[in-house]
Design a protein around this motif. Structure first.
Motif, PDB file in Angstrom:
ATOM      1  N   VAL A 130       0.843  -1.198   0.000  1.00 29.06           N
ATOM      2  CA  VAL A 130       0.000   0.000   0.000  1.00 29.06           C
ATOM      3  C   VAL A 130       0.879   1.249   0.000  1.00 29.06           C
ATOM      4  O   VAL A 130       0.635   2.210  -0.749  1.00 29.06           O
ATOM      5  N   ASN A 133       2.407   1.865  -3.463  1.00 32.01           N
ATOM      6  CA  ASN A 133       1.467   2.414  -4.440  1.00 32.01           C
ATOM      7  C   ASN A 133       1.103   3.858  -4.135  1.00 32.01           C
ATOM      8  O   ASN A 133       0.865   4.645  -5.059  1.00 32.01           O
ATOM      9  N   GLN A 134       1.078   4.217  -2.875  1.00 35.46           N
ATOM     10  CA  GLN A 134       0.720   5.578  -2.508  1.00 35.46           C
ATOM     11  C   GLN A 134       1.862   6.564  -2.739  1.00 35.46           C
ATOM     12  O   GLN A 134       1.628   7.698  -3.165  1.00 35.46           O
ATOM     13  N   GLU A 135       3.092   6.144  -2.496  1.00 33.57           N
ATOM     14  CA  GLU A 135       4.206   7.084  -2.532  1.00 33.57           C
ATOM     15  C   GLU A 135       5.061   6.980  -3.782  1.00 33.57           C
ATOM     16  O   GLU A 135       5.669   7.977  -4.197  1.00 33.57           O
ATOM     17  N   GLY A 140      -2.193   6.690  -7.286  1.00 31.81           N
ATOM     18  CA  GLY A 140      -2.862   6.862  -6.006  1.00 31.81           C
ATOM     19  C   GLY A 140      -3.728   5.693  -5.607  1.00 31.81           C
ATOM     20  O   GLY A 140      -4.725   5.864  -4.878  1.00 31.81           O
ATOM     21  N   VAL A 142      -5.170   2.405  -3.740  1.00 26.89           N
ATOM     22  CA  VAL A 142      -5.178   1.888  -2.370  1.00 26.89           C
ATOM     23  C   VAL A 142      -5.535   0.405  -2.437  1.00 26.89           C
ATOM     24  O   VAL A 142      -6.718   0.047  -2.503  1.00 26.89           O
ATOM     25  N   ASN A 292     -10.544   6.705  -4.565  1.00 30.80           N
ATOM     26  CA  ASN A 292      -9.590   5.616  -4.773  1.00 30.80           C
ATOM     27  C   ASN A 292      -9.798   4.865  -6.076  1.00 30.80           C
ATOM     28  O   ASN A 292      -8.857   4.293  -6.611  1.00 30.80           O
ATOM     29  N   ARG A 593      -6.584  16.805  -5.038  1.00 32.64           N
ATOM     30  CA  ARG A 593      -5.938  15.603  -5.566  1.00 32.64           C
ATOM     31  C   ARG A 593      -5.403  15.803  -6.974  1.00 32.64           C
ATOM     32  O   ARG A 593      -5.060  14.845  -7.656  1.00 32.64           O
TER      33      ARG A 593
END
Length: 759
Positions: A130, A133-135, A140, A142, A292, A593
């Protein structure tokens, strides 16, 4: 004042009409079924050519009763390997597992699954995935967003555990293999995900063995399915390169005998892997985590062939075409770029010697045969993209040597249309070939878009369903060719009418083109519509002559902004699932976003800039124009002085192509496709005006002294262009053997004010 404001008023009218057309949305799917349970069955690697009544009888019956489609198994990494596909399914967004693997390979799912209580399971690596994938990734995603949206989930097999795990790694119900009686397990939660193994390899016998095994397990799942349930079967990933289209089948109440589609594809019979998660939640009546999910819920649509074999042949053929398209497209654009570069180098000495001198002393003219041959090659270069588009009318991808079949079909079409242009009426006129080529390009691309863009999908100069960027409407290359063709055609037509009517012609054609490009019924490209509006605005304000002054630039900018703001506000008023790219970006901007969107667009622009042959065409075309055609010996400034409408539309094309490429994330691809048409035609027209540089013949009724004697007035069409310092723009130049037109006789480059007074 009214005459000066006319171009601006007409352009504002174009904006209003264009935004109105873009605001209309096609009717949504008539059927939106619901269910009490959803079972997603994943078979990585399963393709439609693996499905037949003998090998997979259960899946065949399921396809006959339900809705079918081609699944684009796209993830955040290419190719989409099984673990990435399962993770994308559970995220409802493009995701990838945070492990390194050799380039071009796809290992089996090798994930640690712990069962501390023997009831559920735990993925210890999930939190790190997670975070990755987020950073580290630009989407973006989740992982686990699907599981977080329902009370509990069931997973059967390690791949299903990856899809059903929550963001912290917990799997509510887990079984390593399918139980002998799976009914109690599948009925324990509203959402179940089942891994039936992988179908891999290129040997059909090996694939058939794996497909039979998966089909036998599928029969047990269908026999144990809960009441009022939807069963989705999907080939959730690739197993090797190149990527392929995969199976998607939905069977349940309300899903009978249709095609699968979604708002993310906008094309009947096509679905994305990221659409499966929102489909499950929508069917169950659960709210979607919009922040998401990037996918959209699938729906069934009608018009599927009654015969299942005929219906299955459609996605099978689409997979074959998409697989061949990637290989052939690379070679086509490389060869096109090489041809354009060689042609640019070859025309340089011709431009230096094209100008004929009136006196006895001067360079030896280039032989007419050589000039004629180069003109034919320039026409062929400009028509290469439209010919390649029309070539998809012939199923060249079905043979063993697909590339050679495409090449033969394209060359034959190119020879035919080039011959048509060469012997068309008006070819001897200066702008004759330009008008014919632009008109044919506009007709080819426009007709395809108006009839459903079937030649664009999986076409060599279109877009591939395997890439996942677009499935319907106008593609990047098509946009570049279409906007160049429309604007050049508008300039050619405008040059044949009086000055006061030129803005009307440009705006009329531009408005129609904006509707074709941006309407969700046709081109479905809001960014392209905005770019084309900007180009039409620039062309309209300078097509009567003069330069792009600050005042004109301000009006053009305001008109373009009005179109963008109007379209954006209308797009925001739609439901979130129905918004276009502009509306989604504005919504993300309001929610904070938008950084992800900008990051993805920047990355796409950079990747395309350094890896696309169209970048070479755009750069070489710009260099040729700036360092050769714009020189005193290059002829382009002379062409612009004689034909101000052509200067206007070429400037508008440059503006539209650059805006469309940068905002659309395709860098210079739109400019390259437009330049492939515009630059050869600009060279050809420049060669012709240079050939008439020494002409001095002026027919009666259009000479400067006629204005003094009252024979004609400045209001008579383009006669006011004959005022010294502002050369006439009506009429067409002529080749050798014809009387020179008035535009060459009073060209500001070759005539001084003293010569005009003497005449």
């Amino acid at each position: 004042m009214l005459r000066r404001l006319a171009p601006l008023l007409l352009t504002l009218l174009a904006v209003v009409l264009g935004v109105t057309a873009l605001a209309a949305e096609p009717d949504g799917a008539s059927r939106r079924p619901d269910a009490d349970f959803v079972v997603i069955v994943g078979v990585p690697g399963l393709r439609w050519d693996d499905v037949d009544p003998e090998t997979t009888p259960t899946l065949w019956r399921m396809a006959e009763n339900g809705s079918i489609g081609s699944l684009s198994a796209r993830s955040a990494r290419r190719p989409t390997c099984p673990v990435d596909g399962w993770l994308t399914l559970g995220a409802g967004n493009f995701a990838a597992w945070n492990t390194n693997r050799p380039a071009g390979t796809c290992p089996d799912v090798d994930v640690e699954v712990e069962q501390p209580d023997g009831f559920g399971a735990n993925l210890p690596e999930q939190e790190a995935v997670v975070l990755h994938n987020q950073e580290r990734l630009a989407w973006g995603a989740v992982p686990g967003a699907l599981a977080e949206s329902v009370r509990c989930t069931v997973a059967v097999g390690p791949g299903a555990a990856v899809a059903a795990a929550r963001p912290f790694g917990r799997v509510d119900r887990y079984a390593p293999t399918l139980p002998a009686d799976p009914a109690p397990l599948l009925g324990s939660c509203v959402l179940s995900i089942v891994d039936l193994g992988t179908v891999s390899g290129e040997d059909q016998a090996t694939r058939d063995v794996a497909a039979r095994r998966a089909d036998a397990d599928l029969a047990r799942v269908l026999a144990a399915r809960p009441p009022r349930s939807l069963v989705l079967v999907a080939g959730v990933s690739d197993t090797a390169q190149p990527s392929r289209l995969h199976v998607a089948v939905a069977d349940g109440p309300g899903w009978e005998r249709g095609w699968l589609t979604s708002a993310s594809t906008g094309r009947d019979g096509y679905l994305q892997l990221a659409d499966l998660a929102p489909t499950a939640l929508t069917v169950l009546g659960r709210p979607l985590p919009e922040r998401n999910f990037i996918g959209r819920a699938a729906t069934p649509v009608d018009d599927r062939p009654t015969d299942l074999r005929a219906a299955v042949d459609v996605p099978t053929d689409a997979d074959r075409e998409a697989s061949a398209q990637g290989r052939v497209a690379r070679w086509f654009f490389v060869l096109l770029a090489a041809f354009q570069v060689l042609l640019a180098v070859a025309v340089l000495p011709l431009l230096r010697r094209a100008r004929r001198h009136a006196g006895p002393v001067g360079p030896t003219p280039v032989p007419r045969f050589v000039v004629g041959t180069v003109e034919v090659l320039l026409v062929a270069a400009a028509l290469a993209i439209p010919a390649a588009l029309v070539a998809d009318l012939v199923p060249w991808w079905r043979g063993q040597h697909a590339g050679w079949h495409f090449a033969v079909v394209t060359v034959l079409l190119l020879v035919g249309v080039t011959t048509l242009v060469r012997f068309a009426p008006g070819h001897d006129r200066t702008l004759g070939p330009l008008g014919a080529v632009a008109g044919l390009t506009t007709l080819a691309v426009g007709a395809d878009v108006l009839t459903g863009a079937r030649l664009q999908l999986n076409g060599v100069v279109g877009y591939s369903a395997l890439e996942g960027g677009r499935y319907a409407g106008l593609g990047t290359v098509g946009l570049g060719a279409f906007l160049a063709g429309v604007l050049l055609t508008a300039g050619w037509l405008a040059q044949r009418v009086g000055r006061r009517w030129r803005p009307t012609v440009v705006v009329a054609m531009g408005t129609a083109a904006v509707v074709v490009v941006g309407s969700p019924y046709f081109g479905s490209d809001s960014v392209g519509a905005i770019a084309l509006t900007a180009g039409v605005t620039v062309a309209a304000v300078i097509c009567t002559g003069g330069w792009l002054t600050l005042n004109r630039l301000a009006w053009a900018t305001m008109t373009g902004l009005a179109a963008t703001i109007g379209l954006g506000l209308l797009d925001l008023r739609r439901p979130a699932a129905d918004r276009g790219s502009l509306g989604r970006f504005l919504a993300a901007l309001g929610e904070g976003r938008a950084g992800l969107t900008v990051h993805r667009s920047s990355g796409a622009n950079f990747d395309t800039l350094v890896g696309s042959p169209l970048t070479v065409i755009a750069v070489v075309g710009a260099v040729l124009v700036w360092f050769a055609l714009f020189q005193p010996w290059g002829g382009l400034m002379r062409l612009f002085g004689i034909y101000p409408a052509m200067r206007a539309v070429m400037a508008g094309t440059a503006v539209a192509a650059v805006i469309g490429g940068l905002l659309g994330g395709s860098a210079l691809d739109v400019a390259g496709a437009a330049g492939a048409l515009v630059v050869p035609m600009a060279v050809l027209a420049s060669l012709r005006v240079l050939d008439h540089a020494a002409d001095r013949t002026q027919p009666p009724g259009n000479r400067p002294q006629d204005f003094v004697t009252g024979t004609r007035s400045p209001e008579d069409g383009d006669a006011d262009d004959a005022v010294p310092g502002n050369p006439p723009a009506a009429g067409e130049g002529r080749t050798a053997g014809e009387t020179a037109g008035p535009e060459e006789a009073t060209d500001r480059v070759s005539r001084t004010s003293t010569e005009v007074a003497t005449a």
